[in-house]
Design a protein around this motif. Structure first.
Motif, PDB file in Angstrom:
ATOM      1  N   PHE A  83       0.855  -1.184   0.000  1.00 38.60           N
ATOM      2  CA  PHE A  83       0.000   0.000   0.000  1.00 38.60           C
ATOM      3  C   PHE A  83       0.896   1.242   0.000  1.00 38.60           C
ATOM      4  CE2 PHE A  83      -2.259   3.336   2.422  1.00 38.60           C
ATOM      5  CZ  PHE A  83      -3.376   3.471   1.616  1.00 38.60           C
ATOM      6  N   PRO A  84       0.857   2.069  -1.065  1.00 36.61           N
ATOM      7  CA  PRO A  84       1.715   3.255  -1.126  1.00 36.61           C
ATOM      8  C   PRO A  84       1.306   4.303  -0.081  1.00 36.61           C
ATOM      9  CG  PRO A  84       0.823   2.687  -3.293  1.00 36.61           C
ATOM     10  CD  PRO A  84       0.046   1.910  -2.280  1.00 36.61           C
ATOM     11  N   LEU A  85       2.273   4.757   0.699  1.00 38.19           N
ATOM     12  CA  LEU A  85       2.007   5.757   1.733  1.00 38.19           C
ATOM     13  C   LEU A  85       2.365   7.165   1.294  1.00 38.19           C
ATOM     14  CD1 LEU A  85       3.412   4.206   5.040  1.00 38.19           C
ATOM     15  CD2 LEU A  85       1.022   4.456   4.381  1.00 38.19           C
ATOM     16  N   TRP A  86       3.457   7.283   0.573  1.00 38.25           N
ATOM     17  CA  TRP A  86       4.044   8.614   0.356  1.00 38.25           C
ATOM     18  C   TRP A  86       4.858   8.613  -0.928  1.00 38.25           C
ATOM     19  CZ3 TRP A  86       9.230  10.070   0.137  1.00 38.25           C
ATOM     20  CH2 TRP A  86       9.519  11.427   0.314  1.00 38.25           C
ATOM     21  N   ARG A  87       4.785   9.698  -1.643  1.00 36.34           N
ATOM     22  CA  ARG A  87       5.576   9.870  -2.868  1.00 36.34           C
ATOM     23  C   ARG A  87       6.337  11.182  -2.778  1.00 36.34           C
ATOM     24  NH1 ARG A  87       4.109  12.889  -7.469  1.00 36.34           N
ATOM     25  NH2 ARG A  87       5.500  12.489  -9.225  1.00 36.34           N
ATOM     26  N   GLN A  88       7.600  11.128  -3.111  1.00 40.13           N
ATOM     27  CA  GLN A  88       8.429  12.320  -3.043  1.00 40.13           C
ATOM     28  C   GLN A  88       8.083  13.273  -4.184  1.00 40.13           C
ATOM     29  OE1 GLN A  88      12.775  13.590  -1.764  1.00 40.13           O
ATOM     30  NE2 GLN A  88      12.690  11.608  -2.731  1.00 40.13           N
ATOM     31  N   VAL A  89       7.894  14.531  -3.858  1.00 41.44           N
ATOM     32  CA  VAL A  89       7.554  15.548  -4.852  1.00 41.44           C
ATOM     33  C   VAL A  89       8.806  15.899  -5.642  1.00 41.44           C
ATOM     34  CG1 VAL A  89       6.675  17.874  -5.236  1.00 41.44           C
ATOM     35  CG2 VAL A  89       5.725  16.460  -3.404  1.00 41.44           C
ATOM     36  N   ARG A  90       8.697  15.869  -6.950  1.00 40.62           N
ATOM     37  CA  ARG A  90       9.831  16.199  -7.808  1.00 40.62           C
ATOM     38  C   ARG A  90      10.284  17.638  -7.553  1.00 40.62           C
ATOM     39  NH1 ARG A  90      12.432  11.940 -10.390  1.00 40.62           N
ATOM     40  NH2 ARG A  90      10.939  10.248 -10.206  1.00 40.62           N
ATOM     41  N   GLY A  91      11.598  17.822  -7.519  1.00 43.74           N
ATOM     42  CA  GLY A  91      12.137  19.153  -7.275  1.00 43.74           C
ATOM     43  C   GLY A  91      12.421  19.392  -5.811  1.00 43.74           C
ATOM     44  N   GLY A  92      11.836  18.542  -4.945  1.00 47.27           N
ATOM     45  CA  GLY A  92      12.072  18.719  -3.522  1.00 47.27           C
ATOM     46  C   GLY A  92      12.820  17.533  -2.949  1.00 47.27           C
ATOM     47  N   ALA A  93      13.632  16.893  -3.778  1.00 46.26           N
ATOM     48  CA  ALA A  93      14.310  15.673  -3.371  1.00 46.26           C
ATOM     49  C   ALA A  93      15.257  15.913  -2.208  1.00 46.26           C
ATOM     50  CB  ALA A  93      15.082  15.087  -4.557  1.00 46.26           C
ATOM     51  N   LYS A  94      15.226  14.944  -1.281  1.00 49.66           N
ATOM     52  CA  LYS A  94      16.144  14.973  -0.156  1.00 49.66           C
ATOM     53  C   LYS A  94      17.060  13.764  -0.266  1.00 49.66           C
ATOM     54  CE  LYS A  94      12.662  17.085   2.841  1.00 49.66           C
ATOM     55  NZ  LYS A  94      11.866  16.925   4.083  1.00 49.66           N
ATOM     56  N   PRO A  95      18.347  13.942  -0.009  1.00 51.08           N
ATOM     57  CA  PRO A  95      19.264  12.806  -0.124  1.00 51.08           C
ATOM     58  C   PRO A  95      18.906  11.701   0.857  1.00 51.08           C
ATOM     59  CG  PRO A  95      20.309  14.659   1.011  1.00 51.08           C
ATOM     60  CD  PRO A  95      19.021  15.170   0.447  1.00 51.08           C
ATOM     61  N   GLY A  96      18.972  10.463   0.374  1.00 52.66           N
ATOM     62  CA  GLY A  96      18.722   9.324   1.246  1.00 52.66           C
ATOM     63  C   GLY A  96      17.280   8.918   1.378  1.00 52.66           C
ATOM     64  N   ILE A  97      16.373   9.546   0.617  1.00 54.29           N
ATOM     65  CA  ILE A  97      14.949   9.221   0.705  1.00 54.29           C
ATOM     66  C   ILE A  97      14.481   8.651  -0.638  1.00 54.29           C
ATOM     67  CG2 ILE A  97      12.640  10.135   1.115  1.00 54.29           C
ATOM     68  CD1 ILE A  97      13.825  12.217   2.896  1.00 54.29           C
ATOM     69  N   PRO A  98      13.783   7.504  -0.631  1.00 56.11           N
ATOM     70  CA  PRO A  98      13.365   6.864  -1.887  1.00 56.11           C
ATOM     71  C   PRO A  98      12.220   7.603  -2.570  1.00 56.11           C
ATOM     72  CG  PRO A  98      12.495   5.679  -0.014  1.00 56.11           C
ATOM     73  CD  PRO A  98      13.408   6.724   0.547  1.00 56.11           C
ATOM     74  N   ASP A  99      11.917   7.167  -3.803  1.00 60.69           N
ATOM     75  CA  ASP A  99      10.845   7.790  -4.578  1.00 60.69           C
ATOM     76  C   ASP A  99       9.484   7.593  -3.916  1.00 60.69           C
ATOM     77  OD1 ASP A  99      12.560   8.663  -6.622  1.00 60.69           O
ATOM     78  OD2 ASP A  99      12.498   6.689  -7.577  1.00 60.69           O
ATOM     79  N   ILE A 100       9.209   6.353  -3.490  1.00 61.70           N
ATOM     80  CA  ILE A 100       7.919   6.014  -2.876  1.00 61.70           C
ATOM     81  C   ILE A 100       8.182   5.180  -1.627  1.00 61.70           C
ATOM     82  CG2 ILE A 100       5.740   4.751  -3.175  1.00 61.70           C
ATOM     83  CD1 ILE A 100       5.921   5.293  -6.174  1.00 61.70           C
ATOM     84  N   VAL A 101       7.405   5.430  -0.595  1.00 61.31           N
ATOM     85  CA  VAL A 101       7.451   4.608   0.614  1.00 61.31           C
ATOM     86  C   VAL A 101       6.083   3.951   0.763  1.00 61.31           C
ATOM     87  CG1 VAL A 101       7.698   4.572   3.129  1.00 61.31           C
ATOM     88  CG2 VAL A 101       9.150   6.089   1.749  1.00 61.31           C
TER      89      VAL A 101
END
Length: 308
Positions: free
Chosen positions: A41-59
């Motif tokens: 079940f997808p919980l969270w998706r990283q917003v493009r342009g706001g990438a943080k190092p060490g965090i995956p695309d989807i959790v």
């Protein structure tokens, strides 16, 4: 890979491969269509342009409460992705507060799932249009569970077709259900505070489903999990038995609401569709339909997982 569609007695129509122009296109397809991820079940998706190092695309989080870090690439993936996904897995292990925050902020959380953010494990999922076979060998050396998925899209007569290919080591086809070893057996339930009569009914229902599967000769593997047992085709869940409450159980099927309703047996138990897990469940109630009466739903679920 070429994909064809056969319509009745007509010849084969070749589907046109439509590559993803941007990585974000593939990412959105996965995030908005969780069927691609199976039991996650997808919980969270990283917003493009706001990438943080060490965090995956989807959790995401699966039925066992395992935290799933999902990395998506729009290129051919090889073993060079290993350091990146390992870094993400370590981040997930070391940041339970961040994972818990994602869970609590998600409005449409699936019912019947209560993750333990103090003791969860981590699973890695890599998705790309193409994954080199050598990647499977290298991923076997990783201590985290790893899923490698090839996802592509095709078009035919204005309709989009999505193919999902899970890479795994070849194994002999199982013709009878094999119960995987695990800690959630009958003895575990009997010593974990569950109602003893309900435990007997639960494992009785599992045995009845296994008998149906065995007679049908489906390539099914059984996995005992906490609060449910899944009957799997390869690595994908087809159907299962779950605890509906402290004393009752339900049989569930990975099908659409319309399929569940159309194939439901006469006198079926109380029905409920859980959109979070994309499955329909029927309560196993005394005087209602027997396990064998759900044969049509089981068969449809198996066919859906093998792509027939």
């Amino acid at each position: 890979m070429k994909l064809f569609l056969k319509d009745g007695d007509k010849g084969l129509d070749q589907c046109k491969h439509v590559p993803f122009l941007k990585e974000e296109d593939l990412e959105m397809l996965v995030y908005e269509n969780s069927e691609i991820l199976g039991d996650i079940f997808p919980l969270w998706r990283q917003v493009r342009g706001g990438a943080k190092p060490g965090i995956p695309d989807i959790v995401g989080i699966d039925r066992e409460g395992t935290v799933c870090i999902i990395e998506i690439k729009n290129v051919t993936v090889d073993e060079s992705i290993l350091p990146q996904v390992l870094a993400y897995a370590i981040w997930a292990e070391n940041n339970p507060d961040s994972i818990a925050k994602m869970w609590l902020e998600k409005k449409d959380r699936p019912e019947g799932l209560s993750p333990n953010f103090d003791t969860y494990t981590v699973r890695i999922v890599v998705i790309a249009p193409s994954v080199l076979p050598s990647t499977v060998h290298h991923m076997r050396k990783v201590t985290f569970p790893v899923d490698l998925l090839e996802v592509n899209r095709y078009q035919l007569e204005g309709k989009m077709i999505v193919s999902v290919h899970r890479l795994e080591a070849p194994s002999p086809l199982k013709q009878k259900p094999t119960t995987a070893a695990g800690s959630y057996d009958q003895a575990w339930y009997e010593t974990s505070g569950y109602d003893s009569a309900a435990v007997v009914k639960y494992f009785g229902a599992i045995e009845k489903v296994a008998e149906v599967v065995g007679h049908a000769g489906w390539p099914i593997e059984v996995k005992l999990n906490k609060e449910h047992v899944s009957f799997k085709v390869g690595t994908s869940v087809a159907f299962g038995i779950m605890w509906a409450n402290s004393k009752e159980h339900a049989i569930f099927f990975k099908l659409t609401p319309s399929d569940c309703e159309a194939l439901a047996p006469v006198n079926a138990g109380k029905y409920k569709y859980e959109s979070g897990w994309k499955h329909g469940g029927f309560r196993l109630e005394p005087g209602k339909a027997d396990i064998s009466d759900y044969m049509a739903l089981m068969e449809a679920s198996v066919k859906r997982q093998v792509g027939e």
